[in-house]
Structures are given as structure tokens and as C-alpha cells.
Design an enzyme around this catalytic site. Structure first.
Site, short mmCIF file in Angstrom:
data_model
loop_
_atom_site.label_atom_id
_atom_site.label_comp_id
_atom_site.label_asym_id
_atom_site.label_seq_id
_atom_site.Cartn_x
_atom_site.Cartn_y
_atom_site.Cartn_z
N GLU A 1 1.12 -12.50 8.07
CA GLU A 1 2.41 -12.88 8.64
C GLU A 1 2.60 -14.39 8.63
OE1 GLU A 1 6.10 -11.41 9.93
OE2 GLU A 1 4.34 -10.49 9.00
N SER B 1 7.30 -6.78 3.49
CA SER B 1 6.14 -7.37 2.81
C SER B 1 6.40 -7.46 1.30
CB SER B 1 4.89 -6.56 3.15
OG SER B 1 3.72 -7.20 2.69
N ARG C 1 0.83 -1.21 0.00
CA ARG C 1 0.00 0.00 0.00
C ARG C 1 0.86 1.26 0.00
NH1 ARG C 1 -5.16 -1.73 0.78
NH2 ARG C 1 -5.35 -3.83 1.64
N ARG D 1 5.68 -16.22 6.95
CA ARG D 1 6.49 -17.19 7.71
C ARG D 1 6.66 -18.49 6.92
NH1 ARG D 1 7.65 -17.03 13.03
NH2 ARG D 1 8.57 -18.94 13.86
N TRP E 1 3.98 -2.34 11.04
CA TRP E 1 5.16 -1.47 11.02
C TRP E 1 6.06 -1.55 12.25
CZ3 TRP E 1 7.44 0.68 7.04
CH2 TRP E 1 6.70 0.93 5.88
N HIS F 1 1.81 -8.69 10.92
CA HIS F 1 2.28 -7.99 9.73
C HIS F 1 2.05 -6.49 9.92
CE1 HIS F 1 3.60 -9.05 5.66
NE2 HIS F 1 2.84 -8.08 5.16
#
Length: 539
Positions: free
Chosen positions: A215, A105, A27, A219, A248, A246
């Protein structure tokens, strides 16, 4: 592009520095990198001797060259990052060919395949929560869902159908062998509630439900990728965190953790040398503890001294004293050449504007103003003089939205503001045009039309709350009832004047001048003026 300059960029103007590319997530915004919006990247790298290169934009792009345009974009970002950008950095930004790349990401996926597809281009590659197997079962469909959700993009426009060879060519797992010799860092969380998550009522599950699923996907693919590297005998620093979603805060944590490995791969010191404070600069730093510690000693600049701190710079001269410049205003000042540029040294520290929206600094030969909506822009010379006389940002034009530029076809300059623009030319001086009059001026072709440059700022109110601007070739009048229309200098304008202009029996113009058989005419609220065969008729 955003660039966070190396620690010694200003204090050692003859030095060159490695580059660390930092790639954004799915994004990515068009106005600023997520790394500087969401993390402490700017202050963290302030004492690091690398130029941090932050591409801005690229939502859902995977920083690759796309097959086809989609949704108004035709990304060719691998070409940009690896072919077009490096010569600019090396020739203009004192950047060496020693490079690293970090991504989160989507950017983590890209960091790995860009390094693999361009062997030797990056000496370091780091993936934080990246998807490191893009062709495994279900992954093309997962990418399609994610890209549709983030901007409405179609994954087939990027690499074609999953059977297309481009998918394998951009799969870090398949391209892993090409990463031999690159320093690698891989991390991912588990999806379980971690120290930066808000727990839900279910044990181990956070309120970041989407981040939990993303996430887990990272993984699984990161584990497969790391296993492949191990089989190939390619060393990597792999960190499987016991928790974390997932988001910041975890990527900021990994940015800090990865730095020693980045520094070693790029050949720079992990820690900054000690520095000290003294004199007026030291006193200013002590009065502003938010600046953080110093990252350089004092050094000479044009007209004075400067010292760099984790969150800004302090400049000093005998005539201006010690002043603080920081943030986006500091970035604009740096881009303009700092003390050696047209603004000279700061004469104030950063201040808040009276309306509470923005910030500003004054300099010897101008000012820089910033708001979150407009960014940071300098204002100087005659344009600044007019803007200040009208009340700065509280005046009719608002904040600057661009820097001053030369007008393309005539000797002059223009600067855009929120509600209009200020034009300057040697013959007309500086004058403001705004609102619907500005809209009409643009429709006519700005200064390149017969109107030329403005000879006055907007005047009024006049009859019925109307307003007007004078230009070299005529005027533009506006009122709520009539709208905005131009009127040329010449016979029609002169006759309208004899009739009393807008205050006379004809009122305001309601059309531009137009030709008809054998003559020209202009319509007004209550009549017309016609010029035909040298005769003037008012009706």
C-alpha cells in the site's frame, strides 16, 4: 466472465444498460472473481442499473496483451476486453457502449492504462490501491518480484525488457494526457493500521506486513500520478486515506464510495426507486429477512410473477406458490432463461442437501444443485430421473460437475458428475458410467467407439467384487484384481458366456480383443479365447 445483471434487467426486458468492468488483483483466481468472493459486490450492485462485467482469471496479467507466452498462458486481455467482448455484450446482453472500469491493485493499474490507451472507450476509470507509475525507479523490478510470487511469471514476457517501448505505453503516468474527458477516481491507503486491520505489537503497524508495504508503494505512485493529472489540468477525485493496508475490506469500502461518481459518469440514477411488498411474495420475503430489501416491484414472468431483492429473487404462481432462488443457483437459473427456459418455475425454495456439502432448488422440469467445489448445474429429463433413482447426490455419481450437453457425433446427451457421467440416447435411455469403467470407456473413445452408448448403468458386485456396464457393442468389466477391459459382442463374447462369464474357469478379461496372424484373441485371468478361420479355441 461473470455478469451481475442490472436491477431492471428482468422487470424491464426491453431496456439496455451501461457496463461497469471490475478488474481483479494480481492473484486473480480461475474459478470466480475476487470481487464476488471477497466483497459484497453482488448485493451492493443489486439495486444499481448497470451490468457489472467481471473477468475471471488473468493472474498476473495486468489485463494486457503479452509479447510472449509464459507459464502456460499467453494473455491477450486488452484485445479481449476492448475488441472482442463489447460486441457480445451489446448484441447478446443488452449492454450499451457507455462503460466504466474499476480495478484494485494490478486491476487499478490496468483500469487507468486501458482507459488511456483506448480514449473514449471508458467514461469512468477508478483505481483502488493501483500502481500508477510502472516505469519509475524500481517499479519494473517490483512488478517482476510480484509476478514471480503470484504464479511464477516473468515480467519480460509481458512487455519485454524495461527499455522496451511497451513499458511506457502501459504506464498510466506517461499516458495520463489521454485521460482527458474521463471521470477519474483514485484512492490508496497509507499502509498504517486502519479500521480493517489486526494491529501488531508495534504502534501503527498491522499484522498484514506485506499489505503494508504494497500500500505504501501504491500511495507513492498514486501521488505522482495525481500530481501529473493536476499539472495537465485533468480533474480527478483523489482520496488519500490516513490509514489502511493492501486488502479487500478497503477496496469494498472504496467501491461503495465511488458509486455516485460512477453513476453520474454512466448516466444512471445513484439511488433506486422505492418498492413495496404484498401478497404471497411479501409473506415469503418477511419470512426470509436475509434476502434484504426489495429492489424492484412485482413483475410478470412466464407462468407467474417475480420480485427481485438485494440477495435473491422470489417467484410465484398459483401452482407452485412463492419460492426463493438465490446465489449461484440463481445465476444458473438466469443463464438457462429463468421461468421461460427449460426448467420452468421453482417448486421449492433453496434447500441444504442431506450430506451438508451443497444446496439445491427443484423446478417444474428439473433441478439445480450447487457445491463450492462443483459450482451450480442443472439436471433434468431422463438424466435427472436416473440420478434421483440412484439417490441424488448421495448415490454413486455424486454431484453434477457440468451441464447436460449433446453428444457431438451421435444423437444423444451426456452430463458429467463427480464420479462419472450419465449418458442418454433415444434407443438406450439414460444410464450411468463411473469410476474405472468410465476411465476405460473414455480411453476407447466414449460413445464414438465400437462400444456406442451404455445400455445399462454399472452392475454388481459380481465375482471378486467386480462390476460391469453393458454397451451397444459390448461390455466393460472391472474387478480389483483384473482392472477394466472391454469385450465385444461376437464369437469371443459368446464363447466366454458358454464358459460361465467371469464366474467360469476363465475369470475376467485382462486385455481387450487383439488381432494376431489370421485371427483375433482375448486374454482372461486363467486362459485365452482365440477365433481363427471360423474356429474357436479355448486355452
Amino acid at each position: 466472465m461473470q455478469i451481475l445483471l442490472a436491477r431492471d434487467w428482468n422487470s424491464n426486458p426491453g431496456a439496455t444498460f451501461p457496463a461497469l468492468y471490475m478488474l481483479d488483483g494480481l492473484r486473480a483466481r480461475d474459478d470466480e472473481s475476487g470481487w464476488t468472493i471477497e466483497t459484497d459486490a453482488a448485493s451492493f450492485y443489486a439495486d444499481k442499473n448497470v451490468n457489472v462485467i467481471l473477468p475471471v482469471g488473468g493472474q498476473s496479467s495486468f489485463y494486457s496483451d503479452w509479447l510472449e507466452p509464459d507459464n502456460g498462458k499467453f494473455y491477450q486481455l486488452e484485445t479481449f476486453l476492448t475488441k472482442e467482448l463489447p460486441p457480445v455484450l451489446e448484441n447478446s446482453m443488452r449492454t450499451t457502449s457507455s462503460r466504466g472500469v474499476i480495478g484494485l491493485s494490478m486491476g487499478g493499474t490496468s483500469a487507468m492504462f486501458l482507459a488511456a490507451r483506448n480514449p473514449g472507450f471508458f467514461q469512468f476509470a477508478g483505481s483502488f490501491s493501483g500502481y500508477l507509475s510502472t516505469t519509475s525507479l524500481g517499479m519494473p523490478q517490483a512488478l517482476q518480484y510480484a509476478m514471480q510470487d503470484a504464479g511464477g511469471y516473468n515480467v519480460t514476457k509481458m512487455w519485454g525488457q524495461p527499455s522496451n517501448a511497451l513499458w511506457a505505453a502501459h504506464d498510466p503516468y506517461i499516458q495520463a494526457e489521454n485521460l482527458k474527458g474521463t471521470s477519474l477516481y483514485i484512492s490508496s491507503g497509507s499502509g498504517m493500521t486502519g479500521p480493517y486491520d489486526q494491529p501488531s505489537g508495534i504502534p501503527g503497524v498491522s499484522t498484514n506486513y506485506a499489505g503494508m508495504g504494497l500500500e505504501i508503494l501504491s500511495r507513492l505512485t498514486s501521488q505522482s500520478f495525481a500530481t501529473k493529472l493536476n499539472k495537465l489540468g485533468i480533474p480527478a477525485q483523489v482520496n488519500y486515506r490516513p490509514s489502511g493496508t493492501h486488502s479487500w475490506p478497503y477496496w469494498q469500502f472504496e467501491m461503495h464510495q465511488a458509486w455516485p461518481q460512477v453513476a453520474n459518469a454512466l448516466g444512471v440514477a445513484v439511488s433506486a426507486p422505492a418498492c413495496g411488498l404484498g401478497g404471497d411474495i411479501g409473506a415469503m420475503a418477511n419470512a426470509n429477512p436475509w434476502l434484504g430489501g426489495c429492489v424492484t416491484g412485482e413483475y410478470s414472468v412466464a407462468g407467474g410473477l417475480a420480485q427481485d431483492f438485494r440477495n435473491g429473487r422470489i417467484f410465484w404462481s398459483g401452482g407452485t406458490g412463492a419460492q426463493v432462488v438465490t446465489g449461484m443457483i440463481g445465476g444458473e437459473y438466469q443463464a438457462m432463461g429463468g421461468p421461460s427456459g427449460p426448467l420452468g418455475l421453482p417448486t421449492t425454495s433453496e434447500f441444504g442437501t442431506p450430506d451438508g456439502r451443497g444446496r439445491g432448488n427443484h423446478f417444474q422440469s428439473g433441478s439445480i444443485y450447487w457445491t463450492p467445489q462443483t459450482g451450480a448445474h442443472s439436471v433434468r429429463g431422463a438424466i435427472r430421473d436416473l440420478w434421483s433413482s440412484q439417490g441424488w447426490e448421495t448415490g454413486p455419481l455424486g454431484y453434477p460437475v457440468g451441464d447436460e450437453i449433446n453428444t457431438p457425433s451421435k444423437d444423444g446427451a451426456v452430463q458429467g458428475f463427480e464420479i462419472g457421467a450419465i449418458y442418454w440416447s433415444p434407443t438406450t435411455g439414460a444410464n450411468g458410467v463411473q469410476g474405472l469403467i468410465m476411465g476405460k470407456y473414455g480411453e476407447m473413445g466414449y460413445e464414438n467407439s465400437w462400444l456406442g452408448f451404455p445400455r445399462s448403468s454399472e452392475r454388481g458386485p459380481i465375482r471378486d467384487n467386480g462390476r460391469f456396464n453393458e454397451f451397444e457393442g459390448g461390455n466393460i468389466y472391472w474387478s480389483p484384481a483384473s482392472g477394466a477391459w472391454s469385450i465385444k459382442h461376437g464369437a469371443i463374447f459368446e464363447e466366454w458366456g458358454r464358459q460361465g462369464y467371469e464366474g467360469g474357469r476363465l475369470g475376467y478379461p485382462i486385455s481387450d480383443e487383439y488381432a494376431f496372424e489370421g485371427g483375433v484373441r482375448q486374454n482372461f485371468q486363467f486362459g485365452t479365447i482365440t477365433v481363427k478361420g471360423g474356429n474357436i479355441q479355448v486355452a
